[in-house]
Design a protein around this motif. Structure first.
Motif, short mmCIF file in Angstrom:
data_model
loop_
_atom_site.label_atom_id
_atom_site.label_comp_id
_atom_site.label_asym_id
_atom_site.label_seq_id
_atom_site.Cartn_x
_atom_site.Cartn_y
_atom_site.Cartn_z
N THR A 1 0.68 -1.28 -0.02
CA THR A 1 -0.03 -0.12 0.05
C THR A 1 0.89 1.39 0.00
OG1 THR A 1 -0.24 0.01 2.53
CG2 THR A 1 -1.93 -1.06 1.17
N HIS A 2 1.95 1.18 0.54
CA HIS A 2 2.89 2.37 0.55
C HIS A 2 4.26 2.26 1.12
CE1 HIS A 2 1.26 2.38 4.70
NE2 HIS A 2 2.11 3.06 5.35
N ALA A 3 5.20 2.92 0.95
CA ALA A 3 6.64 2.91 1.19
C ALA A 3 7.08 2.88 2.66
CB ALA A 3 7.37 3.54 0.28
N HIS A 4 6.16 2.74 3.80
CA HIS A 4 6.80 2.71 5.04
C HIS A 4 7.18 1.07 5.27
CE1 HIS A 4 4.73 6.66 6.68
NE2 HIS A 4 5.96 6.83 6.11
N SER A 5 8.31 1.24 6.04
CA SER A 5 8.88 -0.31 6.26
C SER A 5 8.14 -1.01 7.23
CB SER A 5 10.16 -0.08 6.80
OG SER A 5 10.17 0.52 7.95
N ASP A 6 7.03 -0.57 7.73
CA ASP A 6 6.44 -1.43 8.66
C ASP A 6 5.41 -2.05 8.05
OD1 ASP A 6 5.04 0.97 8.57
OD2 ASP A 6 4.42 1.39 10.62
N HIS A 7 5.13 -1.97 6.68
CA HIS A 7 4.20 -2.11 5.84
C HIS A 7 4.55 -3.13 4.80
CE1 HIS A 7 0.46 -0.30 6.92
NE2 HIS A 7 1.28 0.44 7.63
N GLY B 1 -3.83 9.22 0.76
CA GLY B 1 -3.49 10.47 1.31
C GLY B 1 -2.49 10.32 2.42
N HIS B 2 -2.06 9.22 2.69
CA HIS B 2 -1.27 9.03 3.83
C HIS B 2 0.20 9.43 3.53
CE1 HIS B 2 0.96 6.93 7.15
NE2 HIS B 2 1.43 6.18 6.28
N THR B 3 0.76 9.01 2.44
CA THR B 3 2.17 9.45 2.01
C THR B 3 1.75 9.65 0.48
OG1 THR B 3 2.74 7.36 1.36
CG2 THR B 3 3.58 8.04 3.63
N GLY C 1 -4.36 0.02 3.83
CA GLY C 1 -3.31 0.48 4.31
C GLY C 1 -3.40 1.58 5.07
N ASP C 2 -2.52 2.62 5.65
CA ASP C 2 -2.78 3.68 6.25
C ASP C 2 -3.48 4.85 5.70
OD1 ASP C 2 -1.25 2.39 8.18
OD2 ASP C 2 0.39 3.62 8.08
N VAL C 3 -4.56 5.48 6.33
CA VAL C 3 -5.18 6.28 5.53
C VAL C 3 -5.20 7.78 6.18
CG1 VAL C 3 -7.77 6.91 4.51
CG2 VAL C 3 -6.68 4.38 5.08
ZN ZN Z 1 2.54 4.42 7.01
#
Ligand code: ZN
Length: 325
Positions: free
Chosen positions: A53-59, A112-114, A134-136
């Motif tokens: 969903t996005h490029a944060h490493s916890d995902h 819109g999270h990143t 993912g994160d929202v």
């Molecule tokens: Zn995130």
């Protein structure tokens, strides 16, 4: 869980030698049986598509970006490449496009999270619409669904810290000569630059190396940007852990939804707060919600709150179907 089986959706967790893999996978049928991994890592023994969903490493496990079975938006792939210094070998798309994944028509929605953050939705054989967010931060592009797979970073109903509005006025008031904003290099740093430009600050912004590269390559309308110290410290955006290295004469703020000592905080978050999460569930009106992020007990607390307030929900720790990968 029985309701999910009626809906033709089986959530499963993968377990490796070092315990559970990140997040979970969804098994469903469309002609044949398929497995979509949601922000999880690559397992060579499991035939699954990895939705990032996005490029944060916890995902995602770091391995997910190296798998040809990974799917991510072009901007998420680019962000992963800059962050980890290796090539994304999966399939990419422009957020908003409908993509064909092994014959499954998957819609993509910005959250819109990143920059690049994308939710995925698709339909299974029995007509169940599944949405993995993912994160929202922004729910306005999310569709209605039958099964909602979502986050609850601020999902604790009893924690007053989970209810807030972004303090953009506080940010605006802080803008001046000799100001440094502490912001995570991917996500918050781009939001800081976006807010500066939004509030009419068009001078050079000094940025720490990684933040600068990510902002330059991913964001339109961000320039002029320069390296740290190249404009006399007039306006800087650096990671929060870097603030103490800047001169004491600067006015320093951290942009975060959480408490952050010892610096002054401006409450700017990349997540929905508790009320926003509830509004998201109401908007998507699912028959069942699966709360899968973050780690800890907040997903369970949010799922319980939903169950007590007319929405059926489970949290990731209730998923008992396990595959040893
Ligand atoms: Zn995130």
């Amino acid at each position: 869980m029985e309701r999910l089986i009626d809906l033709g959706v089986l959530p499963i967790r993968m377990k490796g030698a070092r315990g559970y893999k990140p997040h979970f996978s969804v098994l469903f049928r469309l002609d044949v049986q398929r497995i979509f991994g949601i922000d999880t890592s690559y397992s060579p023994n499991v035939e699954q598509i990895l939705l990032i969903t996005h490029a944060h490493s916890d995902h995602h496990g770091n391995s997910a970006m190296l798998s040809p079975k990974s799917i991510a938006s072009e901007k998420t792939a680019k962000a992963l490449e800059i962050r980890y210094g290796c090539r994304f070998t999966g399939m990419t798309f422009k957020t908003g496009e409908v993509i064909d994944i092994d014959g499954v028509k998957v819609r993509t929605h910005p959250t819109g999270h990143t920059i690049g953050a994308t939710a995925f939705s698709w339909e299974n054989e029995v007509g169940t619409h599944i949405l993995a967010t993912g994160d929202v931060k922004d729910v306005s592009h999310l569709p209605k669904c039958d099964v909602l797979i979502t986050e609850a970073n601020y999902g604790d109903p009893l924690d007053p810290g989970c209810r807030f509005e972004d303090d953009t006025e506080g940010f605006k008031a802080a803008i001046g000569e000799g100001v440094a904003f502490g912001a995570y290099p991917f996500g918050k740093a781009q939001r800081a630059v976006e807010l500066l430009r939004h509030f009419g600050y068009y001078d050079e912004v000094e940025m720490e190396h990684k933040s600068l590269e990510l902002t330059r390559q991913l964001m339109e309308g961000a320039e002029p940007l320069v390296g740290l110290g190249e404009n006399g410290g007039k306006m800087s955006v650096v990671p929060p852990w870097h603030l103490h290295r800047l001169p004491d004469r600067l006015d320093k703020f951290v942009l975060t939804g959480r408490e952050c000592q010892p610096h002054k905080r401006i409450r700017i978050s990349d997540h929905l707060d508790f009320n926003g999460l509830i509004k998201m569930v109401e908007r998507c009106s699912p028959e069942m919600t699966i709360v899968y992020h973050p780690t800890g007990d907040v997903p369970a607390k949010f799922a319980q709150h939903l169950n007590e307030n007319g929405f059926s929900a489970i949290s990731i720790d209730e998923i008992t179907n396990v595959i040893v990968a």
